[in-house]
Design an enzyme around this catalytic site. Structure first.
Site, PDB file in Angstrom:
ATOM      1  CD  GLU A   1      -3.049  -1.001   2.222  1.00 38.06           C
ATOM      2  OE1 GLU A   1      -2.768  -0.361   3.256  1.00 38.06           O
ATOM      3  OE2 GLU A   1      -4.151  -1.543   2.056  1.00 38.06           O
TER       4      GLU A   1
ATOM      5  CD  GLU B   1      -4.686  -5.797   2.738  1.00 39.36           C
ATOM      6  OE1 GLU B   1      -5.458  -4.958   3.259  1.00 39.36           O
ATOM      7  OE2 GLU B   1      -3.469  -5.865   3.001  1.00 39.36           O
TER       8      GLU B   1
END
Length: 946
Positions: A240, A309
């Site tokens: 991320e 995710e």
């Protein structure tokens, strides 16, 4: 059996499965005949060779549909070596084009003894892949000193997944976030001279490369990559980073390129991904992390659409409500992802687990990491989430042959907020007798209704379909609906964790405490000792000024003491009295907790994330001891510049209100002490022989910063065990020397919880919250492998004055199971696979729906408390008969289920002795109780002893 014959049998088995999946209906019997795949694009699929195409499709059936329902294909250990490649429509594992479903499990958040069951339940639920982060600070707590044992035995965890026939996705990072302490970074990393995390910084890149290489080399040495016959098919570098890249300017962009080059240079031999990284360079696949990813597209058409995710719940902080994501919405998100071109989806989390010890991240992450996942913190199935997703996965597997060979779906607008995506491809496998097939194509379709309020009736290929709001219907054959995301037929399991169990101590049988309510608490016989609220250690030191918390503690303890002396003159006392003022301590910023002591007395507590502190002080004439205790409750795990975030006290600290002006304490002499005396002397250890323990008396309660210990027993069986600490305040707990984590009875806000959770519409973490006005967490998981049958040592460090006499042991079990299935429900997904495959048309619409009930392992259905076939109302634990009711309902269900771990009942009027109300769609609602003979016997024996 010779090799060729064995290969033929496996091939034939796959062919039969392919025939059923793609040609069970009259309209599909000509499938594959006279087809042509000459329009294949170079590099797409497995090439233009049509024989290769059919072998790949057959392999999909064998590996996915057959294994999904228990067909044993091979006895091979792990896998035959295979390479992993990809295009925009599939991951290609050897010769097999695949869409994949992944289950996130973080190995340190469970014990190794729990791993096999968690992996088996993931596979049973339809997962193809196990995913995990790698936790650098767990594996290298001191620089150069590695730990790959116990809960950090990564190799063992990967091999367990492989032995279950599952692939593996290893997210090395090495930044994890994951609500894990310091985001997974070891704290010693911040002490390297000149280091800046996650940017174009030489010291950081050197350490990062060293650790990533360590992990890759370890996996290679253990033969765990796919090309070695192992399960690892994907790796991740960074995590991320796109969320914070702009904070680092040009250094961030250069760092991303370096990280990609470094990863590719390690020769792992499988694809690498970067999640939330739109500028992922080279062959690195950029992926999506979010609640919904159906609109996501990677930065190159040559890359597959991957969802690393899928947040099936959310994390929780102390003093907050508990978030829950409805399974109808979760299934909708997954179906939409595959409907719109997705090929890999990972549940974050499939099992969340527990932040044992001090591994919880910050700020203020709780010890439980349940995450509302399909498998709960204790390893039990979370129903109906697990069961509904299992059905979804089975439906998706039936569509897989069409999904992986279709270059792009055909989009059809069915209404203002309704749409279809159709995956259809022509194939012509030469050399096979296809005379039984009538259709030349593979076809699967997804019908979506994205209206948040209204159901819709749509017409698709000449047939009418009713689609509930905010849902997707899956048609594996483009004709029959196998699954709808909003129609939950899986059972609901209610976990009765509030049933207190007697736990009789063999050490102090006469001291067992029985409250007047009949609840049995853990023990009346406790020992106690006080934690000194002063500087006690020879390792303490005195320096000028305020030092940052982590620079002193190195995160070896949550606690850091600062102590100084303040002189108060008689004139100061007179000044305060005459002007009716009091001196005040002011601090610019504090996190996570500050406790203020004057002359050994606790006078103030502050909790927050870099909050300003103003505390009124009461001094005596002469010298006064001012002691500050800063506490961390998990180090910051997310954001830019983590190495600079720090903890404790920040900015100016001073005392205002003195006659001669403010006293600036930022330059004063302070004595520092790391940790608590009980930590240093290991009060929690079974080998500890500290002579200061004394018997606890009721008049000594409550008491701040106090240690307590006792011994307790647990019942036999396999039910997970929890400590109920709602009578305590804040602190930490150990069982037999194992640190089960921090506890805190901080209460959540009274508002913000909904009485009814409506799955419709986009989810966020504030939607469908529960537990308003109650402590965020009161139950703390104690793994069975950490326990003995008797004489278990429990040690508690209590900071704020809780009552240990109220602690109890509880078993965690799914004691109540409920289900509700109507005649209009679709038949079980197993019917699609188990139906006759040869020469007989099978229609899903002609199959009878069934109700399936099951208890957890070691439990059986002891009673049926409600059963009604007709028009029952209400919901689980609140069912009621309707105007229409079959009198035989209770006897039929009881006969089918009592005394069994699992049972099934067909939803048919013939089963219940006739139609109780002709012309009405009937429903069967059932509520039953599951019990364990072991725990029931333990309770009876314990109670009879009084």
């Amino acid at each position: 059996m010779d090799k060729n014959r064995g290969t033929f049998l496996v091939f034939f088995q796959g062919w039969l499965l392919l025939r059923y999946e793609l040609g069970t209906h009259a309209g599909l019997k000509k499938m594959l005949r006279n087809s042509d795949y000459s329009n294949s694009k170079p590099g797409f699929g497995i090439g233009s060779n049509r024989n290769e195409m059919i072998v790949a499709v057959l392999s999909v059936c064998v590996c996915i549909v057959a294994i999904e329902y228990g067909v044993r294909v091979t006895e091979a250990k792990y896998f035959e070596p295979f390479n992993v490649t990809y295009d925009h429509r599939a991951l290609i594992l050897g010769a097999n084009r695949r869409i994949l479903i992944s289950a996130g499990i973080h190995y340190p958040r469970a014990t190794p003894e729990m791993w096999p069951d968690l992996i088996a339940k993931s596979k049973e639920g339809g997962a193809d892949v196990i995913e995990t982060y790698v936790f650098w600070n767990g594996h290298e707590p001191e620089k150069g000193q590695y730990n790959f044992e116990g809960r950090y035995d990564l190799v063992k965890f990967v091999k367990l997944a492989a032995s279950n026939g599952l692939y593996f996705f290893l997210r090395i990072g090495p930044y994890a976030c994951a609500e894990w302490n310091f985001g997974g970074f070891p704290v010693w990393l911040r002490d390297i001279p000149g280091i800046e995390f996650r940017t174009d910084n030489a010291p950081f890149k050197e350490e990062m490369k060293r650790f990533v290489s360590k992990v890759v080399n370890l996996m290679r040495d253990e033969m765990l990559f796919s090309w070695q016959g192992g399960p690892i098919i994907l790796l991740q570098i960074e995590n991320e980073y796109g969320n914070i890249e702009s904070s680092y300017g040009r250094g961030g962009k250069e760092y991303v390129k370096w990280a990609a080059r470094m990863a590719l240079s390690l020769g792992a031999g499988v694809p690498w991904v970067m999640c939330r990284q739109q500028d992922a360079p080279y062959d690195i696949i950029d992926t999506c992390n979010a609640y919904y990813c159906d609109g996501f597209k990677p930065n190159s058409r040559n890359k597959p659409t991957m969802w690393t995710e899928n947040w099936d719940g959310w994390y929780t902080q102390w003093g907050e409500r508990l978030p829950h994501r409805p399974v109808e919405d979760l299934a909708f998100a997954v179906a939409r992802f595959y409907q719109r071109g997705g090929i890999f989806q990972n549940y974050y989390m499939y099992f969340g687990g527990t932040n044992f010890g001090r591994t919880a991240g910050g700020p203020l992450q709780i010890t439980s990491y349940d995450y509302d996942a399909p498998i709960d913190e204790y390893g039990l199935l979370h129903e109906p989430k697990w069961g509904h997703l299992k059905d979804l996965h089975a439906a998706l597997k039936l569509c897989e042959p069409a999904l992986v060979v279709t270059d792009s779906p055909t989009y059809i607008k069915l209404g203002p907020k309704q749409e279809a995506h159709v995956y259809q491809a022509n194939v012509h496998p030469e050399g096979l007798n296809l005379s039984l097939f009538e259709s030349p194509s593979i076809c699967s379709a997804f019908l979506a209704n994205i209206d948040e309020r209204k159901e819709a009736t749509v017409t698709f290929r000449g047939q009418r379909y009713i689609i509930p709001p905010w849902s997707v219907s899956i048609l594996p054959d483009c004709r029959n609906t196998a699954f709808n995301t909003a129609k939950v037929r899986a059972q609901t399991s209610v976990k009765l964790i509030d049933s207190d169990l007697p736990t009789i101590s063999n050490i102090f049988p006469a001291q067992q405490l029985r409250h007047h309510t009949g609840i049995y608490y853990i023990s009346k016989s406790w020992m106690t000792t006080k934690e000194p609220l002063k500087i006690w250690s020879k390792s303490s030191f005195t320096v000028e000024g305020i030092w940052e918390h982590l620079n002193v503690t190195k995160d070896q303890s949550d606690y850091l003491w600062y102590s100084t002396r303040i002189y108060v003159s008689d004139s100061d006392i007179l000044f305060w009295k005459e002007n009716d003022v009091h001196p005040k301590l002011t601090i610019d910023g504090v996190r996570d907790i500050l406790r203020v002591f004057v002359n050994g007395q606790l006078i103030g507590n502050f909790v927050g994330d870099w909050i300003k502190v103003v505390q009124t002080l009461q001094f005596l004439p002469g010298y006064n001891d001012l002691t500050l205790l800063t506490q961390t409750v998990g180090l910051q795990n997310y954001g830019a510049f983590l190495e600079k975030d720090g903890a404790g006290i920040r900015g100016t600290i001073k005392i205002t209100g003195f006659e001669n002006g403010d006293i600036n304490l930022s330059k004063s002499l302070w004595t520092y002490q790391v940790g608590l005396q009980g930590e240093f002397l290991k009060f929690y250890s079974e080998e500890n022989e500290n002579s200061d323990w004394v018997e606890l008396t009721p008049d000594a309660i409550p008491s701040t910063f106090t240690w307590y210990k006792t011994y307790f027993d647990v019942p036999g069986g396999t039910d997970p065990v929890a400590l109920d600490l709602k009578s305590m305040g804040k602190g930490q707990a150990w069982v037999n020397g194992h640190h089960i984590g921090r506890y805190w009875t901080r209460v959540s806000p009274k508002s913000g919880c909904e009485k009814v959770c409506d799955y419709r519409g986009a989810y966020n973490s504030d939607k469908c919250s529960t537990n308003c006005g109650k402590p965020t967490q009161t139950l703390y998981h104690v793994p069975r492998s950490w326990l003995r049958a008797s004489n278990n040592l429990l040690v508690i460090l209590e900071e704020t004055g809780g009552n240990p006499l109220g602690i109890s042991v509880k078993l965690h079990s799914s004691s109540i199971i409920c289900a509700r299935v109507s005649e209009s429900n679709y038949p079980p997904l197993q019917k699609w696979v188990n139906a006759d495959l040869i020469g007989e048309e099978v229609s899903a619409n002609n199959m009878i729906p069934e109700m399936h009930l099951h208890c957890q392992e070691g439990h059986t259905i002891s009673s049926v408390t409600f059963a009604s076939f007709g028009t029952p109302g209400g919901s689980c634990q609140n069912f009621s008969r309707g105007d229409c009711h079959a009198p035989s309902s209770m006897s039929i269900v009881s006969q089918a289920c009592k005394g069994k771990r699992n049972c099934s009942i067909k939803i048919s009027e013939t089963v219940f002795g006739g139609d109780p109300c002709p012309g009405v769609v009937k429903t069967l609602s059932v509520e039953a109780r599951c019990t364990s003979p072991l725990s029931a016997g333990f309770i009876q024996d314990a109670v009879s002893s009084f």
